[in-house]
Scaffold this active site. Structure first.
Site, mmCIF file in Angstrom:
data_model
loop_
_atom_site.group_PDB
_atom_site.id
_atom_site.type_symbol
_atom_site.label_atom_id
_atom_site.label_comp_id
_atom_site.label_asym_id
_atom_site.label_seq_id
_atom_site.Cartn_x
_atom_site.Cartn_y
_atom_site.Cartn_z
ATOM 1 N N CYS A 50 0.957 -1.182 -0.072
ATOM 2 C CA CYS A 50 -0.062 -0.103 -0.017
ATOM 3 C C CYS A 50 0.813 1.351 -0.060
ATOM 4 O O CYS A 50 0.433 2.217 -0.339
ATOM 5 C CB CYS A 50 -0.921 0.065 1.055
ATOM 6 S SG CYS A 50 -0.043 -0.119 2.861
ATOM 7 N N ASN A 51 2.120 1.192 0.370
ATOM 8 C CA ASN A 51 2.999 2.294 0.498
ATOM 9 C C ASN A 51 4.044 2.279 -0.376
ATOM 10 O O ASN A 51 4.804 3.432 -0.725
ATOM 11 C CB ASN A 51 3.478 2.227 1.912
ATOM 12 C CG ASN A 51 2.802 2.882 3.024
ATOM 13 O OD1 ASN A 51 1.841 3.641 2.745
ATOM 14 N ND2 ASN A 51 2.986 2.335 4.298
ATOM 15 N N HIS A 95 19.433 -0.164 -1.068
ATOM 16 C CA HIS A 95 17.860 0.270 -1.279
ATOM 17 C C HIS A 95 17.202 -0.747 -0.632
ATOM 18 O O HIS A 95 16.256 -0.713 0.256
ATOM 19 C CB HIS A 95 17.600 1.075 -2.181
ATOM 20 C CG HIS A 95 16.034 1.397 -2.244
ATOM 21 N ND1 HIS A 95 15.640 2.531 -1.763
ATOM 22 C CD2 HIS A 95 15.008 0.756 -2.883
ATOM 23 C CE1 HIS A 95 14.096 2.563 -1.654
ATOM 24 N NE2 HIS A 95 13.830 1.786 -2.531
ATOM 25 N N GLN A 112 6.559 -5.403 9.068
ATOM 26 C CA GLN A 112 5.817 -6.139 8.201
ATOM 27 C C GLN A 112 6.183 -5.852 6.703
ATOM 28 O O GLN A 112 6.304 -6.866 5.890
ATOM 29 C CB GLN A 112 4.263 -5.424 8.059
ATOM 30 C CG GLN A 112 3.400 -5.648 9.181
ATOM 31 C CD GLN A 112 3.739 -4.877 10.582
ATOM 32 O OE1 GLN A 112 4.602 -3.754 10.500
ATOM 33 N NE2 GLN A 112 3.239 -4.983 11.505
ATOM 34 N N THR A 189 -8.091 0.966 14.914
ATOM 35 C CA THR A 189 -7.239 0.984 15.797
ATOM 36 C C THR A 189 -7.378 -0.387 16.622
ATOM 37 O O THR A 189 -6.457 -1.147 17.078
ATOM 38 C CB THR A 189 -7.205 2.264 16.822
ATOM 39 O OG1 THR A 189 -6.956 3.412 15.794
ATOM 40 C CG2 THR A 189 -6.342 2.174 17.970
#
Length: 416
Positions: A50-51, A95, A112, A189
């Site tokens: 997702c990032n 990297h 993760q 949360t």
């Protein structure tokens, strides 16, 4: 060999663009095959979360890889190019090692990403887009990430509210796996809290929520029991740990309800963590004996301290990734030297075979053996020294003393 890493992440692009360049799990297998076909080695791995979306290729052309990414997703170059970053050789290696170690993550040191990189590598192997170099690169990267986790404190301190809440419980209870937990709310949360609790072995969880269906959906994933907010007084006395995060404008747990529960517990201690804003638990609960109440402000102060601790650990981790990327490039260069030696030996043997065959033909035709032998030696010598002689001449004419010195050393001319 040329390793290339091209990517886009949370630092360089909006969520909207990141979604457009992401690869869905059902398509990534074919996507890696397609990408690998654009490289000379047939090696490629796509890491898509997702990032970030990152393409790792061996012997691929940067412009061609970018063009492939844009073509695959049907995007304009002008929209994508400004948000891309690219690394080559050792920088590409470093990297990947930084990414797998959590040094390039939105939350510094989060674990993760290592699992996601491993999963991408497994999919690439299944797709047949992994050979010697990429295999060694990713295996080394996993070892480096493990070393970073083992040798530094980068993952030891909680840096999310959910993780901090569970970490606090671990400090207070000798073993949280045997505790009974009441979670109030069923939002993102609390879901993350439940995941951390399950990862730490907690088996007894009850989730209370205004909407029972939402709680039940979450409970299926974590093996918990769903109840309504109205049922909390019945379950509260059994809870060793209470963690609450709802959007309620008024407190859900009052001092009286908690006091009654503590009496039924015969004053066994209860940890209450309120991570809601506004508060879910009345502040006066902290005045009760055997009730240990912590608010979101308490957790944030812990998180700030822990972030500082992680940054110190990250400095140590950066040194590890730098050193290990150097070592990997040493291995790459050793492969290149092996290829060069093999090529040079093959070339020299071909020259030898050609001249020996010519000499044998002349002997078969009755030529003088001594003359044939002398001619063979002269021709072989001239053939083998031709390229080194040209290189020495060029270096001398250009005044390139460094190259000249290296050539003399390689040819054994400077032996003392």
């Amino acid at each position: 060999m040329s390793l290339v890493a091209i990517g886009i992440n949370h630092k360089t692009a909006t969520v909207d663009l990141r979604e457009k360049v992401a690869f869905s799990p059902d398509k990534i297998h074919d996507a890696m095959k397609s990408l690998a076909s654009r490289t000379r080695s047939g090696e490629a791995v796509i890491v898509s979360t997702c990032n970030r979306t990152e393409l790792y290729c061996n012997n691929g052309d940067e412009a061609d890889i970018i063009a492939w990414l844009e073509e695959y997703h049907g995007l304009n170059h002008e929209d994508v190019a400004p948000c891309l970053y690219n690394y080559h050789g050792q920088e590409a290696v470093r990297h990947l090692m930084r990414v797998a170690s959590g040094l390039d993550s939105l939350i510094l040191g989060e674990p993760q990403i290592l699992g996601q990189v491993k999963q991408a590598f497994v999919k690439a192997k299944e797709a047949g887009t992994v050979a010697l170099t990429i295999d060694r690169l990713f295996q080394n990267t996993f070892s480096v990430a493990k070393k970073v986790r083992t040798d530094t404190e980068i993952g030891a301190a909680a840096v999310s509210v959910a993780f901090a809440a569970v970490s606090m419980a671990k400090h207070i209870f000798s073993s949280i796996s045997t505790t009974k937990v009441l979670l109030i709310g069923a939002g993102e949360t609390i879901e993350l809290v439940a995941k951390h609790l399950k990862d730490n072995g907690v088996a007894s969880m009850v989730v209370a929520n205004r909407t029972l269906e939402r709680a039940q959906a979450m409970c299926e994933e974590f093996g918990a029991t769903a109840i309504t907010l109205a049922q909390i007084p019945d379950y509260l006395p059994k809870a060793d740990i209470v963690i609450s995060s709802t959007a309620s404008p008024l407190p859900i747990l009052g001092k009286g309800m908690v006091e009654k529960a503590l009496k039924q517990r015969r004053h066994q201690p209860m940890l209450l963590v309120d991570i809601a804003v506004p508060r879910d638990i009345e502040a006066e609960v902290a005045d009760l004996d055997d009730a240990y109440l912590y608010t979101v402000d308490d957790l944030h102060s812990i998180i700030e301290q822990n972030m500082a601790s992680r940054k110190e650990a990250a400095e140590q981790a950066e040194v590890i990734t730098e050193e290990q990327s150097f070592l990997f490039m040493d291995w790459i260069r050793s492969l290149e030297s092996v290829d060069s030696i093999r090529e040079y030996r093959s070339q020299s043997m071909a020259v030898k075979d050609e001249l020996v065959e010519r000499a044998l033909n002349k002997l078969a035709q009755g030529s003088d053996a001594e003359q044939v032998l002398i001619e063979l030696a002269n021709r072989l010598t001239n053939k083998l020294i031709h390229a080194p002689t040209q290189a020495l001449t060029a270096a001398s004419r250009q005044g390139d003393l460094n190259t000249l010195g290296q050539l003399r050393s390689a040819l054994g001319l400077d032996k003392h």
